[in-house]
Design an enzyme around this catalytic site. Structure first.
Site, mmCIF file in Angstrom:
data_model
loop_
_atom_site.group_PDB
_atom_site.id
_atom_site.type_symbol
_atom_site.label_atom_id
_atom_site.label_comp_id
_atom_site.label_asym_id
_atom_site.label_seq_id
_atom_site.Cartn_x
_atom_site.Cartn_y
_atom_site.Cartn_z
ATOM 1 C CE LYS A 116 -4.351 -0.602 2.169
ATOM 2 N NZ LYS A 116 -4.875 -0.803 3.452
ATOM 3 C CD GLU A 200 -4.570 6.078 4.267
ATOM 4 O OE1 GLU A 200 -5.942 6.224 4.751
ATOM 5 O OE2 GLU A 200 -4.150 5.306 3.392
ATOM 6 C CG HIS A 235 -13.256 -3.927 7.924
ATOM 7 N ND1 HIS A 235 -13.403 -2.789 7.347
ATOM 8 C CD2 HIS A 235 -12.670 -3.892 9.359
ATOM 9 C CE1 HIS A 235 -12.973 -2.041 8.400
ATOM 10 N NE2 HIS A 235 -12.728 -2.644 9.379
ATOM 11 N NE ARG A 292 -11.316 -9.963 -3.825
ATOM 12 C CZ ARG A 292 -10.851 -8.894 -3.275
ATOM 13 N NH1 ARG A 292 -9.782 -8.886 -2.999
ATOM 14 N NH2 ARG A 292 -11.767 -8.365 -2.566
#
Ligand code: MV4
Length: 502
Positions: A116, A200, A235, A292
């Site tokens: 990331k 972040e 999530h 994917r």
């Protein structure tokens, strides 16, 4: 074109891929663990090979054994589905080395999008908006402290190797930073084997909007519009839809073109999804690339008319994309509900066992992607997704209605499922109004208690009486006699509904 493809997955997605292969006249090879001997995907494939004991590390994640099976069966390509080895750069590289086509992105692109912090650097250079925050992993705690002050609290800790929320922590004030960093690093280490974390700016109550892309091996990239996936629980996505109520045509075009840029600068090919967070003021930020075919791909298929699995296979075999961006458009509205083997009344604990009865919803604009059948077994070892119910209608209101009706028509007995919970989610006024953010479930369904005890007992009594009729039709009196009719308890129930509006 390939003559034979091995499907390195199980459940509904393995079935979905097998169907695409059948339509393309490609032979299918299923692999299965000892727990999946009688699974639907095993029955539907042309050939099936047992690859090991139930735990995934010894079967569906066992790279060498899967590759060896592909060689043994003479399969030229492997479709990984989602989960398991789908985004594993090492597996993609192994396939490349073994001259087996991995139906997915090349291993180099997989490696880049899996990191990331590195992909934040790449994206920023390319002019893709990223969430304000760090672009490198600091060595000292003091750097975290000073960066956090610069970014402004609340900040979010994220794992560089991460995804799916693991290792993530919100930090509201400087005094909590050190402890949260230590916890985040420990979690990242155990989940990804890499303790690197970064900071972040925390975006409050964002929407999760992702764009489907297809990229062929000849440099052409298209996007197939967005999916709104804000309805999640810890999530785990529950409901997805397209189009998103949050986008207008200009924002849609801008985000779609940005998604294509993300893919181009990553050297990415085949199908993928570019995730964005959308804040209250409709600023969008690149989050990550999902390398994917995604669980929620059917809503895109139903609104664009493009078969994504077919396109994945065509791209992997070297074909050029058969359409240009201008030829693609969205029509109508599509919603997907994920049907999990989980007990919403018991903190969504996974439920396993035998499916005693399955009645699939049917009708115009109703699609059911399913990995189970009446009598099949749901093992405890894997992701508890059983099936996906997807509807299409001309507008969102009609799609919601169609989904509620289809969920009402849907019966799974023997294991606990999320069907009743989903009905309430879809019927919720805030969902109906299209006001979906990532905190929808925790805000509106904290400790959901479900239907009342009375309703549940009534329902069970009805089902029991219907089964009684059913067994009478087959009782000893009838033995040897020609059965004129096969009774189904669901026919016997007729138009009975409990707790519905009818
Ligand atoms: C965020 C965020 C708020 N601010 N990043 C969760 C999964 C991972 N892919 C990214 N996630 C988030 N990142 C910042 N800077 C909120 C989330 C988030 C979330 C994102 C998408 C869908 C559901 C979510 C639920 C909780 C938090």
């Amino acid at each position: 074109m390939f003559k034979k493809i091995l499907i390195a997955n199980r459940g509904e997605i393995a079935v979905r891929v097998i169907k695409a292969c059948q339509e393309m006249d490609i032979s299918t090879v299923a692999v299965y663990s000892e727990a999946d001997r009688k699974s639907l995907h095993v029955q539907l494939a042309d050939e099936a090979f047992c690859i090991g004991p139930p735990p995934a590390v010894e079967s569906y994640l066992h790279m060498e054994r899967i590759i060896q099976t592909a060689h043994q069966a003479g399969a030229e390509a492997i479709h990984p589905g989602y989960g398991f080895l789908a985004e594993n750069a090492e597996f993609a590289r192994l396939c490349e080395k073994e001259n087996i086509v991995f139906i997915g992105p090349n291993s180099k692109a997989l490696r880049l999008v899996g990191d990331k912090v590195r992909s934040r650097q790449t994206m920023e250079k390319a002019g893709v908006p990223i969430i304000p925050g760090m672009k490198a992993i600091p060595k000292e705690f003091s750097e975290f402290e000073s960066e956090a002050r610069k970014i402004g609290y609340p900040v979010m800790i994220k794992a560089s190797a991460g995804g799916g929320g693991k290792g993530m922590r919100i930090v509201h004030s400087p005094k909590d930073l050190k402890y949260a960093l230590e916890a985040g690093m420990r979690e990242a280490k155990s989940a990804f084997g890499d303790e690197s974390v970064y900071l972040e700016k925390y975006i409050e109550e964002p929407r999760h909007v992702e764009f489907q892309i297809l990229a062929d091996n000849h440099g052409q990239v298209v996007h197939l519009f967005e999916r709104e996936c804000s309805i999640q629980r810890r999530h785990q996505k529950i409901v997805e839809e397209t189009p998103s109520q949050a986008l207008n045509p200009e924002l849609r075009t801008l985000m779609g073109e940005t998604a294509k840029k993300v893919v181009q600068v990553s050297g990415y090919n085949n199908a993928g999804t570019v995730e964005f967070l959308l804040d209250k003021d409709k600023n969008f930020y690149f989050l990550e690339v999902n390398a994917r075919l995604q669980v929620e791909h059917p809503v895109t298929e139903l609104t664009t008319g493009v078969d994504l699995v077919r396109q994945q296979i065509l791209i992997a075999s070297g074909e050029k994309l058969p359409f240009q961006q201008e030829e693609l458009s969205q029509r109508g509205h599509s919603i997907e509900c994920r049907i999990y083997a989980e007990d919403p009344l018991n903190n969504f604990l996974p439920s396993s066992g035998k499916v005693l009865f399955l009645k699939e919803p049917k009708g115009p604009g109703v699609r059911h992607d399913c990995g189970i059948y009446s009598g099949s077994n749901v093992p405890i070892y894997y992701d508890p997704i059983l099936a996906k119910l997807i509807v299409w209608a001309e507008d969102r209101t009609a799609a919601c209605q169609r989904m509620v009706n289809a969920l009402d028509d849907y019966v799974i007995l023997g294991i606990k499922t999320t069907i009743d919970f989903l009905k309430e989610v879809i019927a919720h006024p805030q969902f109906t109004a299209g006001k979906t953010t990532t905190s929808f479930i925790e805000k509106n369904f904290p400790g959901w208690q479900g239907r009342t005890k009375t309703e549940e007992s009534l329902r069970l009594a009805l089902i029991a009486s219907a089964f009684d009729n059913f067994s009478q039709a087959y009782s000893s009196v009838n033995k040897g006699a020609v059965r004129k009719e096969v009774y189904s308890p669901w026919q016997a129930l007729g138009n009975w509904r409990i707790g519905g509006k009818r």
